[in-house]
Design a protein around this motif. Structure first.
Motif, PDB file in Angstrom:
ATOM      1  N   SER A 135       6.595   1.850   2.874  1.00 42.55           N
ATOM      2  CA  SER A 135       6.041   3.160   1.888  1.00 42.55           C
ATOM      3  C   SER A 135       6.810   2.228   0.539  1.00 42.55           C
ATOM      4  O   SER A 135       7.191   3.239  -0.788  1.00 42.55           O
ATOM      5  CB  SER A 135       7.155   4.129   2.868  1.00 42.55           C
ATOM      6  N   TRP A 185       6.467   2.349   8.807  1.00 40.83           N
ATOM      7  CA  TRP A 185       5.903   3.073   7.901  1.00 40.83           C
ATOM      8  C   TRP A 185       7.470   3.294   6.461  1.00 40.83           C
ATOM      9  O   TRP A 185       7.201   3.344   5.225  1.00 40.83           O
ATOM     10  CB  TRP A 185       5.522   4.346   8.168  1.00 40.83           C
ATOM     11  N   PHE A 206       0.743  -1.380  -0.016  1.00 38.33           N
ATOM     12  CA  PHE A 206       0.335   0.361  -0.107  1.00 38.33           C
ATOM     13  C   PHE A 206       0.765   1.047  -0.181  1.00 38.33           C
ATOM     14  O   PHE A 206       2.232   1.325   0.430  1.00 38.33           O
ATOM     15  CB  PHE A 206      -0.966  -0.460   0.913  1.00 38.33           C
ATOM     16  N   ASP A 207       0.768   2.486  -0.750  1.00 38.67           N
ATOM     17  CA  ASP A 207       1.293   3.813  -0.782  1.00 38.67           C
ATOM     18  C   ASP A 207       0.955   4.533   0.000  1.00 38.67           C
ATOM     19  O   ASP A 207       1.078   5.881  -0.306  1.00 38.67           O
ATOM     20  CB  ASP A 207       1.572   3.802  -2.010  1.00 38.67           C
ATOM     21  N   LYS A 208      -0.080   4.075   0.363  1.00 32.55           N
ATOM     22  CA  LYS A 208      -0.714   5.440   1.778  1.00 32.55           C
ATOM     23  C   LYS A 208      -0.908   4.675   3.584  1.00 32.55           C
ATOM     24  O   LYS A 208      -1.187   3.690   2.915  1.00 32.55           O
ATOM     25  CB  LYS A 208      -1.716   6.070   1.431  1.00 32.55           C
ATOM     26  N   LYS A 209      -0.675   5.736   4.122  1.00 35.79           N
ATOM     27  CA  LYS A 209      -0.383   5.360   5.347  1.00 35.79           C
ATOM     28  C   LYS A 209      -1.830   4.380   5.862  1.00 35.79           C
ATOM     29  O   LYS A 209      -1.159   4.187   7.063  1.00 35.79           O
ATOM     30  CB  LYS A 209       0.460   6.498   6.352  1.00 35.79           C
ATOM     31  N   ASP A 210      -2.713   4.908   5.692  1.00 39.54           N
ATOM     32  CA  ASP A 210      -3.878   5.190   6.024  1.00 39.54           C
ATOM     33  C   ASP A 210      -4.978   3.409   5.479  1.00 39.54           C
ATOM     34  O   ASP A 210      -6.080   3.399   5.462  1.00 39.54           O
ATOM     35  CB  ASP A 210      -4.884   5.910   6.465  1.00 39.54           C
ATOM     36  N   ASP A 211      -3.698   2.816   3.758  1.00 32.24           N
ATOM     37  CA  ASP A 211      -4.227   2.130   3.769  1.00 32.24           C
ATOM     38  C   ASP A 211      -3.797   0.371   3.993  1.00 32.24           C
ATOM     39  O   ASP A 211      -4.036  -0.340   3.201  1.00 32.24           O
ATOM     40  CB  ASP A 211      -4.540   2.203   2.175  1.00 32.24           C
ATOM     41  N   ARG A 212      -3.607   0.672   4.829  1.00 29.23           N
ATOM     42  CA  ARG A 212      -3.403  -1.540   5.132  1.00 29.23           C
ATOM     43  C   ARG A 212      -3.951  -2.096   5.290  1.00 29.23           C
ATOM     44  O   ARG A 212      -5.480  -2.355   5.440  1.00 29.23           O
ATOM     45  CB  ARG A 212      -3.073  -1.368   6.734  1.00 29.23           C
ATOM     46  N   TRP A 242       5.665  -1.647  -1.516  1.00 32.90           N
ATOM     47  CA  TRP A 242       4.866  -1.983  -2.395  1.00 32.90           C
ATOM     48  C   TRP A 242       5.712  -1.714  -3.974  1.00 32.90           C
ATOM     49  O   TRP A 242       4.890  -1.928  -4.310  1.00 32.90           O
ATOM     50  CB  TRP A 242       3.376  -0.974  -2.028  1.00 32.90           C
TER      51      TRP A 242
END
Length: 940
Positions: free
Chosen positions: A370, A366, A349-355, A373
């Motif tokens: 980061s 992170w 996942f490329d966004k911190k809140d998209d686990r 992916w």
């Protein structure tokens, strides 16, 4: 013994044809190529009518047709019906012998009874399977192959609506992979509510087995797709993927109990129910968690395993749901989509809140997540996403760059057990830690490569370049840094030992693939060995063939020693074997067959030309090795070999070489040759003599000895019970020995031969041989033991070798220290002709003479004190501490502290002195003829 009709009912003719080496044309229902001729187009058809198989060769005459019995004869595997029936009994695993009177005939198991009842009603399964969008052609094929049936049983004791009541159910017939025997029936109920909400139920053993449509197709498949349930495996078969077969594990809790080694060399795709709802307690998806575990198990076995990408599937959707909704063509496309992530089963996942919920196999901080992916893998390739692009319509595209020409399938931490714990079962106090890198590269296809890397070499780029090209080293190193986070995945404990050994205090079987040597080719001769497998009946055939090929059990003694060598870890020692034979006795043929049947390695004299090569051949295994013509090497190599064999009698661990690699010297050695230099090893070996005992040749189709099953049998034995049996046999050998109780060397030899009898006792139990004295084996072992003891009475004493050298030096006038021949009275007053000298002079002469250097190096005794003790213990000393005048006339000197050694007593040990004067004019001589000489000697 089964009847002809039972045989015809149980044989699956297509599977039998494949076992007979026949080839089928393209397609599931294609004809087969005839074994009677070479042909471009297949002409032999195999059909099934009324549940009974038949065949016909349309290009042959009218007699080229019939049942399974006729096909065995037509393929040349039998000459008549009786031989064909014997072949089919072996193929089905049915004993041909009549059962023992006190042993009841084996009855059908419950699973076999249920399975056969279900097969008779198989047509009733069609409606349900068609409702699940299984094609009619595939259903008919499954019915023809007796892979599915239908169950109508309902319990009279359990009311409807309660678990265990039963009801209509499709029955998936589970068989052994190697035989047609039914071992379980997997039921899928049409109305689960009628059975208390239970959808599936299995009768029989599903822990060790799984369901597949066709075992033959599974054996030939290059890609195997693993599913949870049988209906999902049948759904995979609807996709008709080329060279692909499905295998249902019958529940994810059973995967750790199964033996997955048969999957080696194939590409495995895991298609469990990845889209299960998240479990509230674990926070994971049960099906996906099971896929992770399956991936760890297979990667540990060096099997290439990847997960089917189900990220776009609906919540709770399994393979059959996908087939029902989208059809077989789209399912085929979905099965070709493999997860592209470094950690299989863990999406990036490329966004911190998209686990992704329930999909985190490894925790990544992170700064790693980061970047994670961006790494994408194919089966044997790795790339890096450099940039994401979005066009005007919102479509996203990616630019990628190649990282390396291989895929890192796993990087796991391995704790390697110490050698003491491995060989004794004691608590491990010296473990070491390394890392196992498992890689898939294009040049090796679906086979994984493994390299054990020490901690400090993990980030050495040269280590990884051995696998393939590394184009972007900085990104590759960053990838390794991420993979470090998953070092606990598949973390394991291992013993660097091939054979039977201890793991955590328990006996276990360790093959080459179970070891983690940093330099396997040097540290163990069997680092890539997989033990031959088979049935106990194969072991019996091998034993009987070895008993028949040489008289007096000469060959079967060798076989018992070879198989019994794995008991070394139980006893703490095992003797080496000397194969004694004259020219033309069949020695080379026998050792060649021994290699074929037991998978031992025999090293030629060229392969053991140096001391270091000898060390390599005996390291970290209880599986024996053979040395050919060791006596043809240089003396320095022979001396090193003798020293090494002394160590290999027990267990000896030591670091060697510039890298200080650890070598565990322990392999029992088969010494082959006409002149084997084993004089100093007499007390640490047994022998087999082939001279004049040649019998009929062993059959060419002799099966291999089931070494793997033999080791598993030994691993199940109680260690204390083995020691008790050995002690009984040792006492028996001592009682039957020709040697006196004071001959320590002979007692040790008897203890060595007791090992052979111990191995034979367990071989009889393993192979189902009722008569312990079959073929007179125990009697022949004892006879060989007594011949060996009688012929080596002198060879067991080092003082004999020293006296041989001394007498040779005296005979050639090369012994420069004072000595004299004289008549000496013993304690009883009887006269004896003796050689008088000082033992210290003898040892000093051998030590300081350059041409005797090799003899000195090979002597186990180098002290004159011990030499004199052995002379006294053997009874050859007549008197001690006496004086004589020695030297030529006019130059005599009085020498004291001389030891008188009887020439007559030396003859009993095969030592014969040459009594002659030398150029120095010895003062006293006696030739045993002239009485006057006796008087002269007495006067002096």
């Amino acid at each position: 013994m089964a009847s002809i009709e039972e045989i015809k009912d149980r044989v699956d003719l297509p599977d039998l044809a494949a076992s007979l080496g026949m080839k089928q044309g393209a397609g599931q229902k294609a004809n087969w190529f005839s074994p009677a001729r070479e042909e471009k187009n297949p002409s032999l058809s195999i059909t099934q009518k009324g549940g009974r198989w038949s065949w016909k060769d349309w290009a042959g005459d009218d007699s080229a047709a019939g049942s399974c019995i006729d096909l065995v004869i037509y393929c040349g595997r039998a000459n008549d019906v009786s031989e064909a029936l014997k072949f089919l009994h072996e193929y089905l695993g049915i004993p041909t012998e009549s059962p023992l009177r006190d042993e009841p005939r084996r009855e059908r198991t419950l699973a076999e009874s249920i399975g056969e009842d279900c097969l008779r009603q198989a047509e009733q399964a069609k409606d349900y399977l068609m409702s699940r969008r299984i094609s009619v052609e595939l259903i008919n094929e499954a019915i023809a192959r007796k892979s599915i049936g239908f169950n109508t049983y309902t319990s009279k004791k359990v009311e409807a609506g309660q678990a265990g009541h039963g009801g209509p159910a499709v029955a998936f017939i589970v068989r052994e992979l190697t035989t047609p025997r039914i071992v379980a029936v997997d039921l899928r109920y049409l109305d689960p509510a009628l059975n208390g909400g239970v959808k599936t139920q299995c009768q029989g053993d599903k822990q060790l087995h799984g369901w597949t449509l066709c075992p033959r197709k599974l054996a030939e498949a290059r890609t195997v797709i693993l599913t949870e349930s049988s209906i999902n495996a049948l759904s995979v078969e609807c996709a008709r993927l080329p060279k692909t077969a499905a295998y249902a594990v019958l529940g994810t809790k059973n995967i750790k109990h199964k033996d997955w080694r048969w999957l080696r060399g194939r590409q495995v795709l895991i298609a469990f129910d990845h889209t299960d709802a998240v479990d509230e307690k674990s926070g994971n998806r049960p099906g996906l968690s099971a896929a992770w575990e399956m991936h760890e198990i297979l990667t540990r076995l060096d099997i290439s395993a990847m997960l089917i990408d189900m990220s776009g599937w609906g919540e709770g959707c399994d393979l059959n749901d996908y087939l029902k909704e989208h059809g077989p063509e789209k399912l085929a496309g979905a099965l070709r989509r493999i997860e592209p992530w470094l950690f299989q089963g863990m999406a990036g996942f490329d966004k911190k809140d998209d686990r992704p919920e329930g999909r985190q196999r490894v925790y990544l901080p992170w700064h790693d997540a980061s970047v994670y992916w961006r790494y994408r893998v194919q089966k044997d390739f790795t790339t890096y996403i450099t940039e994401l692009k979005t066009d005007d319509q919102g479509a996203v595209s990616m630019d990628s760059k190649e990282v390396c020409s291989f895929r890192v399938a796993g990087l796991s931490r391995v704790t390697i057990q110490g050698t003491v714990a491995t060989t004794t079962g004691e608590e491990d106090s010296q473990p070491s830690v390394a890392f196992a890198a498992v890689v898939q590269a294009a040049r090796h296809g679906d086979k994984l490569m493994r390299q054990v890397v020490e901690d400090e070499k993990l980030f050495n780029i040269d280590t990884w370049k051995k696998f393939g090209a590394v184009w972007d080293q900085s990104r590759f190193m960053r990838m390794l840094n991420i993979l470090e986070r998953g070092a606990g995945i598949g973390e394991r404990k291992a013993a660097n030992f091939v054979g039977l050994c201890f793991m955590d205090g328990r006996l276990t079987v360790s093959e080459g693939s179970d070891t983690y040597f940093t330099n396997p080719k040097q540290q163990c001769p069997y680092s890539n060995l997989s033990f031959p497998t088979g049935r106990a009946s194969d072991a019996r055939k091998v034993i009987e063939a070895y008993q028949a090929t040489f008289r007096d059990n000469a060959a079967s003694i060798l076989l018992a020693w070879t198989m019994g060598a794995h008991m070394k870890v139980l006893l703490g020692f095992w003797p080496h074997m000397q194969l004694q034979a004259s020219k033309g006795s069949g020695k080379s043929v026998l050792t060649g067959r021994l290699e074929q049947t037991t998978a031992i390695k025999v090293f030629s004299k060229e392969a053991i030309k140096t001391a270091f090569r000898l060390v390599i051949t005996t390291s970290a295994t209880s599986h024996p090795v053979g040395w050919e013509e060791i006596s043809a090497n240089q003396q320095v190599v022979i001396d090193a070999a003798v020293s090494l064999l002394q160590e290999a009698y027990n267990f000896k661990s030591s670091p060697r070489g510039t890298d200080a690699l650890e070598y565990l010297t322990c392999a029992p050695v088969l010494l082959i040759g006409e002149d084997v230099p084993v004089r100093s090893l007499t007390g640490k070996l047994v022998r087999a003599d082939l001279t004049g005992k040649k019998g009929p040749m062993m059959p060419m189709d002799l099966p291999r000895f089931p070494v793997r099953q033999w080791l598993e049998f030994l691993a199940s034995q109680d260690r204390h019970a083995v020691h008790r049996k050995y002690e009984e046999l040792r006492k028996h050998c001592l009682a039957k020995s020709r040697a006196s109780g004071t001959d320590d060397g002979a007692q040790r030899m008897a203890a060595n031969y007791a090992c052979i009898l111990l191995a034979w006792r367990y071989l009889c139990e393993f192979a189902g041989i009722e008569a312990y004295d079959q073929g007179g084996f125990p009697q022949d072992v004892l006879a060989e033991m007594n011949r060996h003891i009688g012929e080596t009475s002198a060879d067991r004493e080092p003082w004999v070798w020293i006296m041989e050298t001394l007498l040779s030096e005296i005979s050639s006038h090369s012994f420069e220290h004072p000595y004299v021949w004289d008549v000496v009275k013993d304690a009883a007053g009887e006269e004896a002709l003796c050689l008088l000298l000082r033992p210290s002079h003898v040892m000093d002469h051998i030590k300081t003479t350059t041409r005797l250097r090799d003899i000195w190096n090979g002597l186990p005794v180098k002290s004159d004190r011990v030499f004199k003790q052995q002379l006294r213990h053997s009874g050859v000393i007549v008197a001690d501490d006496i004086e004589r005048m020695i030297g030529p006339d006019g130059n005599r000197q009085r020498m004291g502290h001389l030891t008188a050694i009887s020439l007559e007593r030396l003859k009993a040990f095969g030592l014969h002195a040459v009594q002659r004067g030398g150029e120095r004019g010895d003062a006293l001589l006696y030739d045993g003829v002239a009485p006057a000489a006796r008087g002269m000697a007495a006067a002096a």
